[in-house]
Scaffold this motif. Structure first.
Motif, PDB file in Angstrom:
ATOM      1  N   LEU A   1      11.174  -5.819   8.211  1.00 52.58           N
ATOM      2  CA  LEU A   1       9.786  -5.531   8.545  1.00 52.58           C
ATOM      3  C   LEU A   1       9.386  -4.163   8.002  1.00 52.58           C
ATOM      4  N   ARG A   2      10.248  -3.184   8.185  1.00 49.27           N
ATOM      5  CA  ARG A   2       9.952  -1.854   7.650  1.00 49.27           C
ATOM      6  C   ARG A   2       9.894  -1.863   6.129  1.00 49.27           C
ATOM      7  N   ALA A   3      10.775  -2.649   5.504  1.00 44.81           N
ATOM      8  CA  ALA A   3      10.762  -2.745   4.046  1.00 44.81           C
ATOM      9  C   ALA A   3       9.451  -3.347   3.547  1.00 44.81           C
ATOM     10  N   GLN A   4       8.953  -4.376   4.244  1.00 40.17           N
ATOM     11  CA  GLN A   4       7.681  -5.000   3.852  1.00 40.17           C
ATOM     12  C   GLN A   4       6.528  -4.017   3.990  1.00 40.17           C
ATOM     13  N   LEU A   5       6.528  -3.253   5.046  1.00 34.81           N
ATOM     14  CA  LEU A   5       5.455  -2.280   5.263  1.00 34.81           C
ATOM     15  C   LEU A   5       5.512  -1.163   4.226  1.00 34.81           C
ATOM     16  N   ARG A   6       6.718  -0.743   3.839  1.00 36.19           N
ATOM     17  CA  ARG A   6       6.841   0.256   2.774  1.00 36.19           C
ATOM     18  C   ARG A   6       6.347  -0.308   1.449  1.00 36.19           C
ATOM     19  N   LEU A   7       6.663  -1.578   1.192  1.00 38.04           N
ATOM     20  CA  LEU A   7       6.196  -2.227  -0.033  1.00 38.04           C
ATOM     21  C   LEU A   7       4.671  -2.274  -0.078  1.00 38.04           C
ATOM     22  N   LYS A   8       4.067  -2.644   1.020  1.00 38.59           N
ATOM     23  CA  LYS A   8       2.601  -2.691   1.092  1.00 38.59           C
ATOM     24  C   LYS A   8       2.004  -1.316   0.801  1.00 38.59           C
ATOM     25  N   ALA A   9       2.551  -0.281   1.414  1.00 37.10           N
ATOM     26  CA  ALA A   9       2.033   1.069   1.200  1.00 37.10           C
ATOM     27  C   ALA A   9       2.233   1.516  -0.243  1.00 37.10           C
ATOM     28  N   ALA A  10       3.380   1.161  -0.833  1.00 37.81           N
ATOM     29  CA  ALA A  10       3.660   1.577  -2.206  1.00 37.81           C
ATOM     30  C   ALA A  10       2.725   0.911  -3.194  1.00 37.81           C
ATOM     31  N   VAL A  11       2.445  -0.390  -2.980  1.00 41.77           N
ATOM     32  CA  VAL A  11       1.534  -1.103  -3.880  1.00 41.77           C
ATOM     33  C   VAL A  11       0.149  -0.490  -3.828  1.00 41.77           C
ATOM     34  N   ARG A  12      -0.322  -0.204  -2.635  1.00 44.82           N
ATOM     35  CA  ARG A  12      -1.658   0.382  -2.512  1.00 44.82           C
ATOM     36  C   ARG A  12      -1.734   1.751  -3.181  1.00 44.82           C
ATOM     37  N   ARG A  13      -0.711   2.558  -2.983  1.00 50.65           N
ATOM     38  CA  ARG A  13      -0.717   3.880  -3.602  1.00 50.65           C
ATOM     39  C   ARG A  13      -0.683   3.782  -5.120  1.00 50.65           C
ATOM     40  N   ALA A  14       0.008   2.760  -5.612  1.00 49.64           N
ATOM     41  CA  ALA A  14       0.207   2.654  -7.054  1.00 49.64           C
ATOM     42  C   ALA A  14      -1.033   2.176  -7.799  1.00 49.64           C
ATOM     43  N   ILE A  15      -1.862   1.358  -7.138  1.00 43.96           N
ATOM     44  CA  ILE A  15      -2.927   0.728  -7.926  1.00 43.96           C
ATOM     45  C   ILE A  15      -4.327   1.114  -7.516  1.00 43.96           C
ATOM     46  N   VAL A  16      -4.563   1.626  -6.314  1.00 43.78           N
ATOM     47  CA  VAL A  16      -5.909   2.042  -5.945  1.00 43.78           C
ATOM     48  C   VAL A  16      -5.862   3.153  -4.915  1.00 43.78           C
ATOM     49  N   PRO A  17      -6.974   3.854  -4.711  1.00 46.10           N
ATOM     50  CA  PRO A  17      -7.013   4.866  -3.659  1.00 46.10           C
ATOM     51  C   PRO A  17      -6.743   4.259  -2.297  1.00 46.10           C
ATOM     52  N   GLU A  18      -6.272   5.102  -1.362  1.00 45.03           N
ATOM     53  CA  GLU A  18      -5.873   4.619  -0.041  1.00 45.03           C
ATOM     54  C   GLU A  18      -7.012   3.979   0.733  1.00 45.03           C
TER      55      GLU A  18
END
Length: 316
Positions: free
Chosen positions: A127-144
């Motif tokens: 679950l923590r890994a999925q949430l980190r993945l979600k945060a990383a994708v957002r940071r990588a492709i668009v503003p928060e």
């Protein structure tokens, strides 16, 4: 005058919606996630998941997948549509239930699977890994502050290339862990750039939107469609081996052959060139898999041109 010390506001715990019909298992999962620092919203009825999801807007969802109806898969589909694919989800599956594992792999919409364990440690880690993945994708492709739009192409509403690569990476991890296979099919609109040059960008963009709709109506609900280039699309096919790809490609080609877009008194007939790769027949990084599929597409286009095929492409 004494200075007043400013205290940093404590970070709010992440909210997890847990849907589990078995009351005992639900309580154990609630305790495990609560001790890990999550705020848990437990519910035993799958039909209550949608209203709760809309009301609380959770950070993640855990769904207990069980026979005979595997209601968790239908609920995951609905919640994914409501959250526009931006909310991580996990299936919680009994360790001794291979049929449910197989069902989730083949029809589970690329949602990750976690075996139920006594300690619940793996559920917390995944679950923590999925949430980190979600945060990383957002940071990588668009503003928060762009919200779920980070994952979607603004013109067509399909997934972005960046998020599709993350989905491919997740599917690779699932197949390595549980076995199975998946495929990636890519498609490119023929003569799109000639149309854009002759008729302008607005008309070309309407064709892209229409083509995105055709893709969405043709593939399975478990498949993921993305726009990966200006006129290029890709479909992630979970659980589909290489032998099943020709049927998918034929179905897409036939649907595009029947497609007509009427605009400004004109009728456009989009045609498509397709390519595909299957994992683990082809291995590599997610970028390499997608590139291999696009290379197969371009080879198919060159072969067709070399054969002098007539009547192919975009007819106006």
């Amino acid at each position: 005058m004494a200075l007043r010390r400013k205290h940093k506001r404590a970070e709010q715990p992440l909210t997890v919606l847990v849907v589990e019909p078995r009351a005992g298992d639900l309580e154990r999962t609630r305790v495990v996630l609560g001790e890990a620092g999550f705020r848990v919203v437990p519910v035993t009825r799958f039909d209550a998941a949608g209203p709760l999801f809309e009301a609380i807007r959770p950070d993640a969802v855990v769904l207990a997948a069980q026979p005979p109806d595997y209601a968790a898969i239908a609920v995951a589909r609905r919640l994914r549509q409501m959250g526009r694919g931006a909310v991580p989800m996990l299936y919680l599956v009994d360790s001794d239930d291979p049929d449910t594992y197989r069902c989730c792999l083949e029809k589970g919409l690329c949602v990750d699977i976690v075996p139920r364990s006594g300690s619940g440690e793996e559920l917390v880690l995944r679950l923590r890994a999925q949430l980190r993945l979600k945060a990383a994708v957002r940071r990588a492709i668009v503003p928060e502050d762009a919200g779920s739009a980070a994952l979607h192409d603004p013109l067509t509403g399909l997934y972005t290339r960046a998020f599709l690569l993350e989905l491919i990476a997740l599917e690779m991890r699932r197949t390595e862990r549980f076995g199975g296979t998946f495929s990636v099919v890519t498609g490119s609109l023929d003569d799109f750039r000639a149309l854009r040059k002759a008729s302008g960008r607005p008309l070309a963009e309407r064709l892209l939107v229409y083509s995105a709709v055709v893709f969405g109506q043709t593939v399975r609900e478990a498949d993921m469609v993305a726009r990966v280039g200006e006129e290029e699309f890709a479909v992630l096919l979970p659980g589909t081996p290489a032998e099943g790809v020709p049927d998918v490609m034929a179905r897409v080609s036939e649907r595009f052959a029947l497609a007509r877009l009427q605009v400004e008194g004109r009728v456009l007939r989009p045609s498509l060139t397709l390519g595909a790769v299957s994992y683990p027949d082809v291995v590599g990084t997610p970028v390499q898999l997608l590139s291999s599929s696009l290379q197969a597409l371009r080879r198919a286009r060159e072969e067709r041109r070399g054969a002098g095929a007539a009547g192919m492409g975009l007819t106006v």
